[in-house]
Design a protein around this motif. Structure first.
Motif, PDB file in Angstrom:
ATOM      1  N   ASP A  45      22.217  36.814  52.459  1.00  0.00           N
ATOM      2  CA  ASP A  45      21.411  35.653  52.096  1.00  0.00           C
ATOM      3  C   ASP A  45      19.941  36.030  51.934  1.00  0.00           C
ATOM      4  O   ASP A  45      19.241  35.488  51.067  1.00  0.00           O
ATOM      5  N   ASN A  49      17.747  35.424  48.683  1.00  0.00           N
ATOM      6  CA  ASN A  49      16.512  34.663  48.738  1.00  0.00           C
ATOM      7  C   ASN A  49      15.325  35.468  48.202  1.00  0.00           C
ATOM      8  O   ASN A  49      14.488  34.938  47.455  1.00  0.00           O
ATOM      9  N   TYR A  81       9.020  34.387  52.566  1.00  0.00           N
ATOM     10  CA  TYR A  81       9.669  35.598  52.065  1.00  0.00           C
ATOM     11  C   TYR A  81       8.716  36.453  51.234  1.00  0.00           C
ATOM     12  O   TYR A  81       8.653  37.683  51.397  1.00  0.00           O
ATOM     13  N   ALA A 145      17.573  34.378  57.217  1.00  0.00           N
ATOM     14  CA  ALA A 145      17.736  33.281  56.263  1.00  0.00           C
ATOM     15  C   ALA A 145      17.664  31.914  56.931  1.00  0.00           C
ATOM     16  O   ALA A 145      17.469  30.909  56.245  1.00  0.00           O
TER      17      ALA A 145
END
Length: 436
Positions: A45, A49, A81, A145
């Motif tokens: 994930d 992302n 992120y 995540a």
């Protein structure tokens, strides 16, 4: 030496000192069970992302957090992120440190919420202890995540605590309060969709702690126009957001996130979450789930405890953003855990106080000071409770962590292979993967 001992005993007798010591122990409890997650690798994930947000410009990500873009995918998480990747690249350790920092910050914010709602230090600390760790929230401790949940709960609690602090001071929201609450609420919505229950949490507080003085049309209108106005303003902000999320965006077309809103789905899904929450397999069903919730409501009403009544209602209401979707993860109960923690702590201490009162009535001549009785009973309750939870958490952690890790793709070998074959790729380089 004598003055040093006097100073120590003076500090030890301070409620603030003891509360701080307890809070440190609770943080240590969380890290004891979950701390190994700081060394976790990226999950698949995370790679998904990072790729999604990498395709957006930094300006687009920043601007997306100043309003509620209807089709954007959690832009506050995207900012996290991109910022972390820009600073540390593909090193997961700083990402994990940031997530654990949010976990510890949220402990402090949960404690603040408990204390504002209950007004009791002992209950707030017990609730914090009970809610500080759960084995099946393993994703929160091992998967970056879930930063969406962590960021959302942080902003959610900041807004809720600010509101409760102002209301308990006897005042109404000023411009600065509105600015803070609206800003962090928008941030919470831009982190994850579960933030939509904040207006409900505030409305429940006003209904339970400051109900209308008169149940007449004029009295209700006055209450809605003054007392409930902040909740209504937030609800007006929330309705178009929810409508847009259900009709567009990345998750709207995913069958796993397509809601089926019926009472039966609510009850069925609620008992599915109850089983791992109470470390059970298939014990909870629709019938005994109804008995449990009805019994908790009855106890809250019998004890005439508004904090327990709010916790009961919040437990049922805070699950609304995900209870109707087929996608199922136990850690979705991270925020609803607040309601369960208050209920459990309140009932435990109500039992303690009942026993203390009975002891004073039965043995009036031999009963020590009430505080001494409560302290002794607290110790009697706390020791087996800590041992029981330590045993249960240990057993369930041995099941939950392998279950989580078995579903994770081997990200680290892929990253190391890319570094080995392409140690210094130039900007804009493309990689062809012939075999994964």
């Amino acid at each position: 030496m004598g003055s040093t001992l006097n100073t120590w005993f003076s500090l030890a007798g301070s409620r603030n000192f003891l509360a701080g010591l307890a809070a440190v122990c609770i943080a240590g409890w969380l890290l004891w069970f979950a701390g190994a997650g700081v060394w976790a690798d990226f999950s698949e994930d995370d790679i998904m992302n990072l790729h999604h947000y990498w395709r957006q410009s930094p300006l687009e990500l920043v601007l997306g957090n100043f309003w509620l873009p209807p089709t954007a995918y959690r832009p506050l998480g995207g900012l996290f992120y991109r910022l972390m990747f820009g600073l540390f690249g593909m090193d997961p350790f700083p990402f994990r440190l940031a997530c654990f920092g949010l976990l510890l910050l949220n402990l402090a914010l949960f404690f603040r919420l408990f204390h504002l709602l209950t007004g009791r230090l002992d209950l707030s600390l017990l609730a914090l202890f009970l809610g500080s760790y759960h084995a099946w929230f393993v994703d929160l401790y091992w998967n970056t995540a879930t930063v969406y949940e962590l960021l959302c709960v942080t902003c959610y609690l900041v807004a809720c605590n600010r509101y409760l602090k102002v209301r308990q001071g006897g005042g109404s929201l000023g411009l600065r309060d509105w600015a803070v609450i609206l800003t962090v609420y928008v941030a919470a919505l831009n982190a994850k969709e579960l933030a939509v229950t904040l207006p409900l949490a505030i409305a429940l507080y006003e209904c339970i702690f400051h109900p209308p003085e008169r149940l007449t049309p004029a009295g209700l209108g006055r209450w809605l126009g003054v007392t409930a106005r902040p909740a209504m303003v937030l609800a007006v902000l929330t309705v178009p957001y929810v409508t847009a999320k259900l009709s567009g965006g990345l998750l709207a077309g995913d069958p796993a996130y397509r809601p089926l809103i019926t009472p039966q789905v609510y009850v069925d899904t609620f008992h599915l979450y109850l089983n791992p929450f109470f470390y059970q397999e298939f014990w909870f069903k629709d019938s005994n789930t109804g008995y449990l919730m009805a019994g908790l409501l009855g106890l809250a009403l019998l004890l005439r405890r508004r904090d327990l009544l709010w916790a009961w209602a919040f437990t049922l209401g805070s699950v609304l953003p995900f209870i109707f979707i087929p996608h199922y993860c136990a850690f979705f109960w991270y925020l609803p855990m607040a309601g369960w923690a208050i209920l459990a702590a309140g009932l435990v201490l109500a039992g303690r106080d009942t026993i203390a009162h009975a002891a004073r009535q039965l043995f009036p001549r031999f009963s020590p000071h009430p505080r001494c009785i409560r302290f002794a009973l607290t110790a009697i309750i706390a020791i087996p409770l800590v041992l029981l939870l330590a045993w249960a958490h240990t057993l369930e952690s041995r099941r939950a962590l392998p279950h989580f890790l078995s579903a994770q793709a081997p990200v680290r070998p892929l990253v190391e292979a890319l570094r080995q074959h392409l140690p210094h790729p130039h900007d804009g380089a493309r990689v062809l993967l012939l075999d994964d």
